[in-house]
Structure formats: C-alpha cells, structure tokens
Design a protein around this motif. Structure first.
Motif, PDB file in Angstrom:
ATOM      1  N   GLN A   1       9.182   2.427  -4.746  1.00  0.00           N
ATOM      2  CA  GLN A   1       8.552   1.754  -3.715  1.00  0.00           C
ATOM      3  C   GLN A   1       9.182   0.240  -3.459  1.00  0.00           C
ATOM      4  N   GLY A   2      10.294   0.016  -4.533  1.00  0.00           N
ATOM      5  CA  GLY A   2      10.966  -1.356  -4.298  1.00  0.00           C
ATOM      6  C   GLY A   2      10.644  -2.492  -5.216  1.00  0.00           C
ATOM      7  N   PHE A   3       9.628  -2.127  -6.306  1.00  0.00           N
ATOM      8  CA  PHE A   3       9.320  -3.013  -7.135  1.00  0.00           C
ATOM      9  C   PHE A   3      10.195  -2.958  -8.478  1.00  0.00           C
ATOM     10  N   VAL A   4      10.134  -3.747  -9.223  1.00  0.00           N
ATOM     11  CA  VAL A   4      10.487  -3.873 -10.637  1.00  0.00           C
ATOM     12  C   VAL A   4       9.032  -3.737 -11.350  1.00  0.00           C
ATOM     13  N   GLY A   5       8.938  -2.431 -12.102  1.00  0.00           N
ATOM     14  CA  GLY A   5       7.744  -2.059 -12.652  1.00  0.00           C
ATOM     15  C   GLY A   5       7.737  -2.428 -13.993  1.00  0.00           C
ATOM     16  N   VAL A   6       6.961  -3.004 -14.432  1.00  0.00           N
ATOM     17  CA  VAL A   6       6.711  -3.468 -16.117  1.00  0.00           C
ATOM     18  C   VAL A   6       5.507  -2.735 -16.505  1.00  0.00           C
ATOM     19  N   VAL A   7       5.742  -1.563 -17.540  1.00  0.00           N
ATOM     20  CA  VAL A   7       4.668  -0.934 -17.857  1.00  0.00           C
ATOM     21  C   VAL A   7       4.381  -1.083 -19.467  1.00  0.00           C
ATOM     22  N   ILE A   8       3.322  -1.635 -19.807  1.00  0.00           N
ATOM     23  CA  ILE A   8       3.039  -2.060 -21.191  1.00  0.00           C
ATOM     24  C   ILE A   8       2.438  -1.179 -22.171  1.00  0.00           C
ATOM     25  N   SER A   9       2.539  -1.141 -23.191  1.00  0.00           N
ATOM     26  CA  SER A   9       1.613  -0.518 -24.294  1.00  0.00           C
ATOM     27  C   SER A   9       0.796  -1.804 -24.771  1.00  0.00           C
ATOM     28  N   TYR A  10      -0.248  -1.835 -25.678  1.00  0.00           N
ATOM     29  CA  TYR A  10      -0.661  -2.506 -26.422  1.00  0.00           C
ATOM     30  C   TYR A  10      -1.525  -2.180 -27.690  1.00  0.00           C
ATOM     31  N   ARG A  11      -2.122  -2.809 -28.469  1.00  0.00           N
ATOM     32  CA  ARG A  11      -2.757  -2.567 -29.579  1.00  0.00           C
ATOM     33  C   ARG A  11      -4.040  -1.981 -29.285  1.00  0.00           C
ATOM     34  N   LEU A  12      -4.438  -0.710 -29.978  1.00  0.00           N
ATOM     35  CA  LEU A  12      -5.602  -0.271 -29.621  1.00  0.00           C
ATOM     36  C   LEU A  12      -6.874  -0.431 -30.789  1.00  0.00           C
ATOM     37  N   ALA A  13      -7.977  -0.036 -30.484  1.00  0.00           N
ATOM     38  CA  ALA A  13      -9.090   0.224 -31.273  1.00  0.00           C
ATOM     39  C   ALA A  13      -8.984   1.484 -31.885  1.00  0.00           C
ATOM     40  N   PRO A  14      -9.484   1.776 -33.227  1.00  0.00           N
ATOM     41  CA  PRO A  14     -10.215   0.782 -33.976  1.00  0.00           C
ATOM     42  C   PRO A  14      -9.313  -0.293 -34.634  1.00  0.00           C
ATOM     43  N   LEU A  74       0.554   8.805  -8.245  1.00  0.00           N
ATOM     44  CA  LEU A  74       1.650   9.949  -8.248  1.00  0.00           C
ATOM     45  C   LEU A  74       2.372  10.317  -6.883  1.00  0.00           C
ATOM     46  N   TRP A  75       1.630   9.954  -5.727  1.00  0.00           N
ATOM     47  CA  TRP A  75       2.102  10.243  -4.342  1.00  0.00           C
ATOM     48  C   TRP A  75       2.342   8.876  -3.467  1.00  0.00           C
ATOM     49  N   PRO A  76       3.380   8.850  -2.945  1.00  0.00           N
ATOM     50  CA  PRO A  76       3.596   7.810  -2.243  1.00  0.00           C
ATOM     51  C   PRO A  76       2.694   7.844  -1.037  1.00  0.00           C
ATOM     52  N   GLY A  77       2.741   6.514  -0.373  1.00  0.00           N
ATOM     53  CA  GLY A  77       2.090   6.460   0.882  1.00  0.00           C
ATOM     54  C   GLY A  77       0.483   6.161   0.788  1.00  0.00           C
ATOM     55  N   ASN A  78      -0.051   6.054  -0.453  1.00  0.00           N
ATOM     56  CA  ASN A  78      -1.441   5.964  -0.667  1.00  0.00           C
ATOM     57  C   ASN A  78      -1.901   4.390  -0.667  1.00  0.00           C
ATOM     58  N   GLU A  79      -3.270   4.118  -0.487  1.00  0.00           N
ATOM     59  CA  GLU A  79      -3.533   2.760  -0.220  1.00  0.00           C
ATOM     60  C   GLU A  79      -2.982   1.965  -1.215  1.00  0.00           C
ATOM     61  N   LEU A  80      -3.035   2.272  -2.530  1.00  0.00           N
ATOM     62  CA  LEU A  80      -2.793   1.055  -3.450  1.00  0.00           C
ATOM     63  C   LEU A  80      -1.358   0.634  -3.226  1.00  0.00           C
ATOM     64  N   TYR A  81      -0.352   1.666  -2.988  1.00  0.00           N
ATOM     65  CA  TYR A  81       1.071   1.006  -2.826  1.00  0.00           C
ATOM     66  C   TYR A  81       0.967   0.312  -1.648  1.00  0.00           C
ATOM     67  N   LYS A  82       0.443   0.650  -0.464  1.00  0.00           N
ATOM     68  CA  LYS A  82       0.495  -0.477   0.482  1.00  0.00           C
ATOM     69  C   LYS A  82      -0.176  -1.780   0.238  1.00  0.00           C
ATOM     70  N   GLU A  83      -1.074  -1.736  -0.651  1.00  0.00           N
ATOM     71  CA  GLU A  83      -1.848  -2.833  -1.008  1.00  0.00           C
ATOM     72  C   GLU A  83      -0.685  -3.805  -1.783  1.00  0.00           C
ATOM     73  N   LEU A  84      -0.074  -3.278  -2.776  1.00  0.00           N
ATOM     74  CA  LEU A  84       0.954  -3.867  -3.625  1.00  0.00           C
ATOM     75  C   LEU A  84       1.899  -4.454  -2.667  1.00  0.00           C
ATOM     76  N   HIS A  85       2.429  -3.840  -1.768  1.00  0.00           N
ATOM     77  CA  HIS A  85       3.386  -4.457  -0.799  1.00  0.00           C
ATOM     78  C   HIS A  85       2.875  -5.728   0.067  1.00  0.00           C
ATOM     79  N   ARG A  86       1.496  -5.555   0.528  1.00  0.00           N
ATOM     80  CA  ARG A  86       0.816  -6.595   1.011  1.00  0.00           C
ATOM     81  C   ARG A  86       0.685  -7.745   0.188  1.00  0.00           C
ATOM     82  N   LEU A  87       0.306  -7.612  -1.187  1.00  0.00           N
ATOM     83  CA  LEU A  87       0.202  -8.789  -2.191  1.00  0.00           C
ATOM     84  C   LEU A  87       1.454  -9.384  -2.382  1.00  0.00           C
TER      85      LEU A  87
END
Length: 296
Positions: free
Chosen positions: A100-113, A281-294
């Motif tokens: 989509q043209g972003f630099v994506g940073v996908v993280i892990s973090y420590r989990l419970a318990p 998982l699909w392009p063109g959905n509302e969330l990607y459109k909102e990311l571009h707006r933001l």
C-alpha cells in the motif's frame, strides 16, 4: 464471494487457517513487492525482563524507491496471551502495508501469564521509540507514524497515544510521538469497568493478563488516561462485535469528544471481531483508505 461468506461462518481458528490456505498461493506475488527485515530487537538485551523472542519487530519496506514514506506500527491482538509477529496473518498484513506504500512495522510483545498488560504496554512504547529513532533508515518518515492495533493490540495502541506521556516519556518520547491512531475493534479500553462487572461468560480468563488488582485494571485502560492534545483517533468497530468492545468504544468516543477531539468513528455493518482484522488481507478496504487519509 461465496467462499468468503463460508469463511465468516467458521470459528476464529478455522477462519485463520482457511485464510492461510486460500491466500497462500497469492503470497509469493505479494511478497515480491516488499522487502522484510526480520527479528530486530527493539529493546536493549540488558533491559529488565528483556525477551529475545518477544521483544522483536519486523520491518516491511516497499521495493520501489520513493520519498520518505508514512509508517504504520501494527500491534497484534490475541487476548493479551497469544499472537506473534511471525503468525501468517501478521506477516501477510506487513506485506500488504508495504504494497500500500507504507513502511510497515509489525511487533511482538511479551504475553500473559509471563507479564501483565502494563508490561506489554511498556514493550509497545519501546517499539514506538525504536520506530521513531530508526524509521528513516528503512525509508520511513518518523513524523508520520500511525499506530494501529486490532483487539488487544488496539487497547495497547490507545494506551500509547492517550495524550498523557507517562508511558512513553520513559523512552524519551512526547505524547504526540505518533502522528495518528487507528483502532480496529479495540479491546481493553475500559477494563476497570469490564472486570468490575464480569458480565459475560469466561471473563475470569482476563484476570490472568490484568491480575485481580483493580488498580492494574485502571492503569491498563486507556479511557482513564485520556488528555487533551492526543493525536487524532479513528475507531472502526464491527457491527456484530462483542458487546464489551462496542460499549467501551462508545465511552471512548464520548471521552474524546468531551476533550474537544471527537474521533472518526465507523461501525462496519455485520462484521464480527475476527473479520475486522481479516479484511486487511484484501486491498481496497476501508481501513487502508483510512490509513492513507491519516498519513496526510
């Protein structure tokens, strides 16, 4: 389309497996448009509680050169007790962010318990600090970082961007280190109320990541830390999501409005909790459109 509707009838685990099976044949083509730099530690190995597996992130870069790109820091869900950046779904989201043209940073973090939610929020704050410091090295614009999280990850993203800098200041960040925030069916915005009421079946499972201490419930609930001056929020809520998520999202919206910063608030009709993230998982959905707006 019929195949998609059959997916939505599956339980969450079956749905994720089905998504992997169907989309697997397309992932090679998607991956060719991006470059993944994997397993970067975002905390010093000497940091208290450092976990060599959980305190890591992956960066997904578009292959085509361009001016500094907006960055999306994605925090996964999993009831604060499961999930990893290495899960098929989150790798796929990273690749699609890059496409989509972003630099994506996908993280892990420590989990419970192993740890409680406040320690998970600290991990996420450290990952945000790493992103601010290093985004430019990967073609990203540190002035255009969008925090995004689904479910538990949405609650953690909200904690990082409340306008109160008590969490992120430890890492040298101000309250607007993120340019904007997109919460995708966020969980945990008001766990003080949720765990006090215990209205729904199996709610006791959340005492593992949140403990039995109401002070921790409040500490880990973004609703009680909101201050004027937070970055702009967008909330996307599934029309058929869990009642607790819907209820806390409405309260969160009202709190932001009372502070003079009403968020963009969208209820996506008919969507349940898991499909709210699977739509990425699909392009063109509302969330990607909102990311571009933001990102503007």
């Amino acid at each position: 389309m019929k195949k998609l509707f059959r997916w939505l009838a599956l339980p969450p685990l079956g749905l994720l497996l089905a998504a992997g099976a169907v989309l697997g044949t397309h992932e090679w083509a998607v991956a060719q448009a991006s470059r993944r730099v994997a397993d970067i530690a975002y905390k010093p190995t000497t940091a208290p509680g450092f976990d060599a597996v959980s305190n890591q992130l992956d960066v997904y870069q578009p292959k085509k050169p361009a001016a500094p790109r907006p960055v999306v820091l994605f925090i996964h869900g999993g009831s604060w007790s499961s999930g990893s950046k290495d899960d098929f779904l989150y790798k796929a989201i990273g690749r699609r962010l890059a496409r989509q043209g972003f630099v994506g940073v996908v993280i892990s973090y420590r989990l419970a318990p192993g740890v409680l939610v406040p320690a998970q929020a600290d991990d996420c704050a450290a990952a945000l600090a790493w992103t601010v410091q290093h985004a430019a090295e990967y073609g990203g614009n540190p002035q255009r970082i969008i925090l995004m999280g689904h479910s538990a990850g949405g609650g953690l993203a909200a904690l990082l961007a409340t306008g109160s800098d008590t969490l992120v200041s430890k890492y040298g960040l101000g309250p607007r280190a993120a340019h904007a925030v997109l919460l995708d069916d966020p969980a945990g915005l008001d766990m003080l109320d949720y765990l006090t009421r215990m209205e729904y079946p199996n709610d006791e499972q959340y005492l593992v990541p949140f403990s039995r201490d109401p002070a921790v419930w409040r500490q880990a609930s973004a609703l009680y830390h909101m201050r004027a001056g937070a970055p702009p929020y967008s909330l996307y809520i599934g029309g058929n999501t869990y009642p607790g998520i819907m209820k806390s999202a409405v309260k969160f919206r009202e709190r932001l409005a009372a502070l003079g910063q009403p968020p963009k608030y969208v209820v996506q009709p008919g969507k349940k909790h898991v499909p709210m993230v699977l739509q990425l998982l699909w392009p063109g959905n509302e969330l990607y459109k909102e990311l571009h707006r933001l990102a503007q």
